[in-house]
Each structure stands twice: as structure tokens, then as C-alpha cells.
Design a protein around this motif. Structure first.
Motif, PDB file in Angstrom:
ATOM      1  N   ALA A 142     -16.405 -22.096   1.582  1.00  0.00           N
ATOM      2  CA  ALA A 142     -15.024 -22.982   1.275  1.00  0.00           C
ATOM      3  C   ALA A 142     -14.014 -21.978   1.670  1.00  0.00           C
ATOM      4  O   ALA A 142     -12.894 -22.509   2.522  1.00  0.00           O
ATOM      5  N   ALA A 143     -14.055 -20.524   1.050  1.00  0.00           N
ATOM      6  CA  ALA A 143     -13.067 -19.685   1.375  1.00  0.00           C
ATOM      7  C   ALA A 143     -13.000 -19.351   2.740  1.00  0.00           C
ATOM      8  O   ALA A 143     -11.779 -19.368   3.502  1.00  0.00           O
ATOM      9  N   ALA A 144     -13.987 -19.077   3.268  1.00  0.00           N
ATOM     10  CA  ALA A 144     -14.023 -18.692   4.812  1.00  0.00           C
ATOM     11  C   ALA A 144     -13.648 -19.713   5.679  1.00  0.00           C
ATOM     12  O   ALA A 144     -12.931 -19.658   6.754  1.00  0.00           O
ATOM     13  N   GLY A 145     -14.359 -20.850   5.533  1.00  0.00           N
ATOM     14  CA  GLY A 145     -14.075 -22.299   6.165  1.00  0.00           C
ATOM     15  C   GLY A 145     -12.552 -22.411   6.106  1.00  0.00           C
ATOM     16  O   GLY A 145     -11.768 -22.704   7.364  1.00  0.00           O
ATOM     17  N   SER A 146     -11.876 -22.489   4.895  1.00  0.00           N
ATOM     18  CA  SER A 146     -10.500 -22.849   5.101  1.00  0.00           C
ATOM     19  C   SER A 146      -9.631 -21.748   5.661  1.00  0.00           C
ATOM     20  O   SER A 146      -8.567 -22.160   6.530  1.00  0.00           O
ATOM     21  N   ALA A 147     -10.171 -20.557   5.478  1.00  0.00           N
ATOM     22  CA  ALA A 147      -9.190 -19.446   6.129  1.00  0.00           C
ATOM     23  C   ALA A 147      -9.468 -19.652   7.739  1.00  0.00           C
ATOM     24  O   ALA A 147      -8.314 -19.363   8.549  1.00  0.00           O
ATOM     25  N   LEU A 148     -10.592 -19.758   7.965  1.00  0.00           N
ATOM     26  CA  LEU A 148     -10.918 -19.931   9.505  1.00  0.00           C
ATOM     27  C   LEU A 148      -9.876 -21.072   9.867  1.00  0.00           C
ATOM     28  O   LEU A 148      -9.441 -20.933  11.029  1.00  0.00           O
ATOM     29  N   ALA A 149     -10.019 -22.233   9.442  1.00  0.00           N
ATOM     30  CA  ALA A 149      -9.128 -23.347   9.879  1.00  0.00           C
ATOM     31  C   ALA A 149      -7.786 -22.744   9.857  1.00  0.00           C
ATOM     32  O   ALA A 149      -7.042 -23.530  10.907  1.00  0.00           O
ATOM     33  N   LEU A 150      -7.038 -22.512   8.845  1.00  0.00           N
ATOM     34  CA  LEU A 150      -5.797 -22.031   8.876  1.00  0.00           C
ATOM     35  C   LEU A 150      -5.376 -20.951   9.761  1.00  0.00           C
ATOM     36  O   LEU A 150      -4.517 -21.244  10.619  1.00  0.00           O
ATOM     37  N   GLY A 151      -6.334 -20.115   9.971  1.00  0.00           N
ATOM     38  CA  GLY A 151      -6.115 -19.090  11.053  1.00  0.00           C
ATOM     39  C   GLY A 151      -6.220 -19.537  12.328  1.00  0.00           C
ATOM     40  O   GLY A 151      -5.285 -19.006  13.380  1.00  0.00           O
ATOM     41  N   LEU A 152      -7.218 -20.578  12.741  1.00  0.00           N
ATOM     42  CA  LEU A 152      -7.479 -21.157  14.067  1.00  0.00           C
ATOM     43  C   LEU A 152      -6.326 -22.202  14.239  1.00  0.00           C
ATOM     44  O   LEU A 152      -6.770 -22.910  15.398  1.00  0.00           O
TER      45      LEU A 152
END
Lengths: 282, 293
Positions: free
Chosen positions: B80-90
Motif C-alpha cells: 500500500a505504501a509503495a503502491g500509493s507512493a508510486l501512483a503519486l510519484g508517477l
């Protein structure tokens, strides 16, 4: 255009967005993102490919000592029985996809367009199989199917896969229908279109992208079932994941790696063609 | 007319409800009955809780339950942390770049078994990472490399799920972000909100529903998952589904009701945790309907 291609809501018309100030991402950040994601996802796959072509690959060499197509030859030889398993997997997944979509379409239409008291309860019922491990219900279904001679049959296996695929397909298609104004259908009808024409030229084109995504999800869910198939099929209905696990545990790494690709390819092909389809329909 | 409408509605819902009612609810009910003393193959035909009681006396079950909870929670939180960070970053890149979108979907279409197999070639004691570590002089032999598969911490299992589920959560979040557009953030900017304020009070609440619902699906999935722990895990303690499957397929049929009891318990635990999680997120972020429909 930036909506991810596998997006159940991709069929929603794009809004014009007026922005105060736009930060244009440089080509550099796009390139970095591509490299990072490719590195994470493609490295294991590339290694798997190398492993399938390695006859010997002793520690600590970074590259195989002897390359060979032995594993690939074996995988496609009659003794491996991979091709029958591939055929079984494909048949089961296609039957499951077809059933799931046919069952999901009318339900999704009602859930998206109609308000009624039990609606929340129906949605809750659809969510339950998604939110609880399927093992318990599969064990019960096994007992049920034993009584009706459905165990050890492809039909039984396909039916057991419906427990997971129907909820997903219904919920995804509900999203598609809810973004289509039911009035379009009414207008077409008032202009004299027959039911079949309304479906063909109004409803279907509007939900086609969502339908493609829901169908591909149903296919992929069925494609990756192992335990359900093992319990209901009783090792008599041998799908690809069952063969793959047998080789993974059997210890021949090259064959397991080659087989992984045979298993992966149809799933990737389905995902890719849906992405293509969504791109054309945007 | 009204009756017609109602009849039509339920006729259209009937096939889907039949699948859920017969194959899921019916299956669950039959499983519960078998675990409660109605197991024909061994002639059991009286209500009893003994299969559940004996689960409570079984130390292997406690170890399995604890391991399952630990691994599912760890994999879910990190994904969840990596996925949401990935989404916000990308977010900006994904809006314009088709390749990035396409690449993010690769893990979705790779079946778990293939992912686990691919991961073994990277993180096994003689895998690529270990060979790289040797080439760089960090280790001398495979045994020096930390055990990441069939290890006591379940690192390989968690890693395998992160690789699959973080992109899933990222895609769900990106889909939501794309649908919302950036009007809210622009409005906040115009009203003078700082970058942090925009993130904390606008972006975060906006993506919360996607992260909450997708991470719940991920947790429930991992809690009941079988393939990855079967391939990458240890025989003892094994995750709940692995134990239940092994006991269910035991040649001694007398063990089977206990295996079914274990599967039913696992379903109940997941349902309870899902309910608690939804209550918690509702209390914390005021989310009324976490499932985007």
C-alpha cells in the motif's frame, strides 16, 4: 489519455481540465520511470528466460556456461503433457470468461441503473467472495459436486472458478454501466430502434471497454487458479498451473522456467490485447 | 407495472445471485456443516465442536495463524505504501506516457506462480543477487547469502506479493487520480495552500478510498493465498491455506473435517479483520463507502 489502460472506468468521457499552472514533466522523468519499472518487472523475467535456456549455470558465474534449448524441446514434447494442460487451461478459462460475463451483464445493469432497497445487500453479497479466502467454500462445493458427479470434470472446475470471477465481473461492469446515461437507451428507443439495435449501437459500444477489462480479469483469475482446480478437479483435470507446480517442485529449474513462459504468454497476450483495444477505443 | 419492474430486476440479478448463493454461500454452509460434525464419509452425524476444539489444542495452528497474519499484514502495508507512493510519484508521467502505463500492468498479468518462479532465480542462495554479491566480494559462498526463500521470516513470500500487489494498488490509485483530475488541487493552490497542505488535505483524502479498498482486497487475498507460500515458504510453520490443503488431501479421511474447520476459521478471521479495518478507516478518515462503484 493518461488513464491506465486496465481501468474499469476507462470508458468515461474525458473532461476538459483547465489548469492554472502546468508542470510539464520532462522526458527525463518519463525515461527514469520506464527504466525503474522495467528493471523491477523485466529483470526477473529476463533471468527466467536465461534460466530456461541454460543447460548448466554453476555458481558463481553470472552467465550460463552452456546454453541449450533442451528444456524448451522437452516442454513441447508429448511426454511432458504440457500441450494438453495448455488446452485444458484455455478451455476452462474461456468457458469461465463467457459464463462470468453473461451472468454479470444483466446484474451489473440493474445495480448501476436501478435504486432498490436490497441493493446494498446485493453488493455486499457480491463482495463477500472477494473478501474471504475461497478455500472454505471450495471445500463445501467439493462435497456438493461429489454428490452430482461434477468432481474431476472440466465443467465442475469451471463452475468452481465462477465463485471468484462473477463478483469481479459484475462489480467492474456496474462501474461501466453507471457511467452510461440510461437515457441514451430511452432516446434510441423513442427514435424507433429495436431492443437489439439499442444494444448493438448504443449500449454495447459504450460499455465495450469495461466489458473487455471485465472479461480479461475473469480470464486471468481462472487462468491463475491452482488450489480450486486441484480440489475440484482432483488432479484429473490438469491445468497449466498444476503442471508448473509439479515441475517447480520436481527440481528441474530449466524446464520449470520454460514452462513458466508457456504459462505466462497467454495471460500476457490477453492483457496486451485488452490494452490495445482500450487504446483504439479512446 | 411496478410488479413487472421488480420481477424483471430480480430475474436479471438471479444468475449472479445464484452463483453466489449456491457456489459461495452454499459451499460455505456445507463446509461449516461438515466441520460441525456432519461428515458423511466417516459416518459423523451429530453436532459437535470437537474439530474446532482440537484446532485450539494444536500448536501448529497458532504458529500458522500468527505467520499468516504477520506476512499478510507486512505485504499489504508495504504494497500500500509503495503502491500509493508510486501512483503519486508517477501521476504526471502516467498522464502522458503510454509506455509507463503499459509497463505498470505487466505484473498484473503475470500469474503468482510464474512470479514466484522468476523471483527464485533472483533471490535464491545461488540466484543472481547472491552471484552479484560474490562478484563484488561481499560473500564467499551461497551459504553466506541471507536466506530469502523458504526462510523463517517469509521474506520471499512477502517480496513476491509486493511485486504483484504494489503495482495493483498503484493502478487503482492512478485510475482514481485520473478520474478526479486536478481541479481540487488547483483550487487549493489558488486559495493559497502550500504544497504540503495540498498533499495532506486535498490529495491524500482524495486517494484514500482507492488505497483503502485495494489494500483490503490485497490483504484478504494474501491471507487466503496458497500458491506462493506453497512454493516459497517453509513446511513448518506454513501459512493457513497450505496447512488446510495438506490436511484436506490427507489419505486419512478422519483428518478432513479438521481441515475444513481450519478453512472456515480462516474465512471467519478474514471477514472479521475486513470488518474491523473498514470500521477503523471510517473512524480515521471518515470514509463512508470505501468501494468505488
Amino acid at each position: 489519455m493518461g488513464v491506465p489502460a486496465i481501468d474499469p472506468r476507462a470508458d468515461r468521457p474525458r473532461k476538459t481540465v483547465y489548469t492554472v499552472k502546468k508542470q510539464t514533466p520532462t522526458k527525463v522523468s518519463e525515461a527514469l520511470a520506464i527504466i525503474a519499472i522495467t528493471g523491477l518487472t523485466a529483470t526477473p523475467l529476463a533471468l527466467l528466460a536465461a534460466r530456461s535456456l541454460a543447460q548448466s549455470w554453476y555458481w558463481p558465474s553470472l552467465t550460463p556456461q552452456v546454453w541449450s534449448v533442451r528444456a524448451w524441446k522437452y516442454v513441447f514434447s508429448p511426454t511432458a503433457e504440457v500441450l494438453p494442460a495448455l488446452a485444458t487451461s484455455l478451455s476452462v478459462a474461456m468457458v469461465v470468461t463467457l459464463f462470468a460475463v453473461i451472468v454479470a451483464l444483466p446484474a451489473a445493469r440493474v445495480l448501476a441503473w436501478e435504486e432498490f432497497r436490497a441493493k446494498r445487500a446485493v453488493i455486499f453479497a457480491l463482495l463477500l467472495p472477494v473478501l474471504t479466502p475461497p478455500l472454505a467454500s471450495t471445500m463445501g462445493v467439493h462435497a456438493l459436486f461429489l454428490r452430482y458427479g461434477l468432481t474431476d470434470t472440466m465443467m465442475g472446475v469451471a463452475l468452481s472458478h465462477l465463485t471468484l470471477t462473477v463478483p469481479y465481473a459484475t462489480l467492474m461492469l456496474t462501474g461501466s454501466f453507471s457511467r452510461l446515461d440510461p437515457d441514451y437507451e430511452a432516446q434510441a428507443r423513442s427514435l424507433g430502434a429495436k431492443t437489439i439495435d439499442v444494444w448493438r449501437s448504443v449500449t454495447f459500444p459504450a460499455i465495450a471497454p469495461g466489458l473487455a477489462v471485465a472479461a480479461s480479469f475473469a480470464f486471468l483469475i481462472s487462468w491463475s487458479q491452482y488450489l480450486t482446480t486441484l480440489l475440484i478437479g482432483g488432479a484429473r483435470v490438469v491445468t497449466l498451473p498444476l503442471t508448473l507446480v509439479a515441475f517447480q517442485r520436481g527440481g528441474d529449474e530449466a524446464i520449470a522456467a520454460a514452462l513458466s513462459f508457456v504459462y505466462l504468454a497467454p495471460a500476457a497476450a490477453v492483457a496486451f490485447s485488452v490494452a490495445r483495444f482500450l487504446k483504439e477505443n479512446r | 407495472m411496478l410488479l413487472n419492474f421488480t420481477v424483471r430486476r430480480w430475474l436479471m440479478l438471479a444468475p449472479a445471485l445464484a452463483v453466489i448463493g449456491v457456489l459461495f454461500a452454499g459451499g460455505l454452509a456445507l463446509a461449516a456443516a461438515q466441520s460441525l460434525g456432519y461428515f458423511a464419509p466417516t459416518g459423523e452425524n451429530a453436532l459437535t465442536l470437537r474439530h474446532y476444539v482440537s484446532l485450539g489444542d494444536d500448536s501448529e495452528i497458532y504458529a500458522s495463524l500468527w505467520l499468516t497474519l504477520k506476512l499478510a499484514a507486512a505485504a499489504t502495508v508495504i504494497s500500500a505504501a509503495a503502491g500509493s507512493a508510486l501512483a503519486l510519484g508517477l501521476r504526471e508521467v502516467a498522464r502522458r506516457s503510454r509506455p509507463v502505463n503499459l509497463l505498470l500492468q505487466i505484473p498484473l498479468s503475470v500469474p503468482h506462480l510464474a512470479m514466484a518462479g522468476a523471483l527464485i532465480t533472483v533471490i535464491a542462495p545461488s540466484g543472481l543477487l547472491a552471484r552479484g554479491a560474490y562478484a563484488l566480494g561481499f560473500i564467499q559462498q551461497p551459504a553466506d547469502f541471507p536466506a530469502l526463500i523458504n526462510d523463517r521470516y517469509g521474506a520471499g513470500i512477502v517480496l513476491s506479493y509486493i511485486l504483484k500487489e504494489a503495482p495493483f494498488i498503484a493502478l487503482m490509485t492512478l485510475a482514481l487520480l485520473a478520474r478526479l483530475g486536478d481541479e481540487y488541487e488547483q483550487a487549493a493552490r489558488v486559495l493559497g495552500a502550500s504544497a504540503w497542505q495540498r498533499f495532506r488535505h486535498v490529495t491524500l483524502p482524495l486517494v484514500a478510498p482507492a488505497v483503502v479498498s485495494s489494500s483490503l482486497m490485497v490483504f484478504a487475498f494474501i491471507f487466503g493465498a496458497f500458491e506462493v507460500p506453497f512454493i516459497l515458504g517453509r513446511p513448518f510453520p506454513a501459512m493457513l491455506s497450505v496447512v488446510a490443503q495438506q490436511r484436506y488431501l490427507d489419505v486419512n479421511l478422519a483428518v478432513r473435517p479438521g481441515a475444513i474447520a481450519l478453512a472456515v476459521m480462516s474465512a471467519l478471521v478474514t471477514a472479521a479483520l475486513a470488518w474491523a479495518y473498514l470500521r477503523l478507516t471510517r473512524a480515521l478518515i471518515g470514509l463512508e463507502r470505501p468501494f468505488i462503484l
